[in-house]
Design a protein around this motif. Sequence first.
Motif, mmCIF file in Angstrom:
data_model
loop_
_atom_site.group_PDB
_atom_site.id
_atom_site.type_symbol
_atom_site.label_atom_id
_atom_site.label_comp_id
_atom_site.label_asym_id
_atom_site.label_seq_id
_atom_site.Cartn_x
_atom_site.Cartn_y
_atom_site.Cartn_z
ATOM 1 N N LEU A 7 0.812 -1.219 0.000
ATOM 2 C CA LEU A 7 0.000 0.000 0.000
ATOM 3 C C LEU A 7 0.844 1.267 0.000
ATOM 4 N N ASN B 260 -1.530 -6.901 1.196
ATOM 5 C CA ASN B 260 -0.685 -5.934 0.498
ATOM 6 C C ASN B 260 0.737 -5.882 1.017
ATOM 7 N N GLY C 178 0.311 -0.078 -5.253
ATOM 8 C CA GLY C 178 -0.505 -0.680 -4.202
ATOM 9 C C GLY C 178 -1.777 0.089 -3.946
#
Length: 139
Positions: free
Chosen positions: A31, A64, A36
Amino acid sequence: MLGYALTSLQKTLPPEYLAEDCRLHILLPALSTVRGEAFEPAQVKAQALEVAPAFSACDWQFANSDPSGIQALTRLADDPDAKALIFAAVDSLIDVATCFELAQARRIMTAGAGQGIVPGEAAGAVALTRTPGAQPVRA
């Protein structure tokens, strides 16, 4: 891309992999990266199921970060109801920010630089089982 990776894997999967007790663990880019932030799990799932609808019964999970793969294996080992696990990963280097960063770092392959990255998209999937004596599934 994920849908195509799953479709390819499905060609060699026994039917028990396409059930509720099969965990489908999707690894997405971190992320903290532009890539992401761009991946929305619900959208990734919807697009993949358009191409590979047989996986709709699976238990879809998204993560993630890199350690998530190890965490998924640990959960499979600790969950007596999970008979199978499909690991999949998807990534894309096709966004303006990533291409710009790669170009600034001179990491993109160009006509004048024969070595470097060719921005693109990719996905892959592998099926794992805990069943003793089971034959490996290859795609």
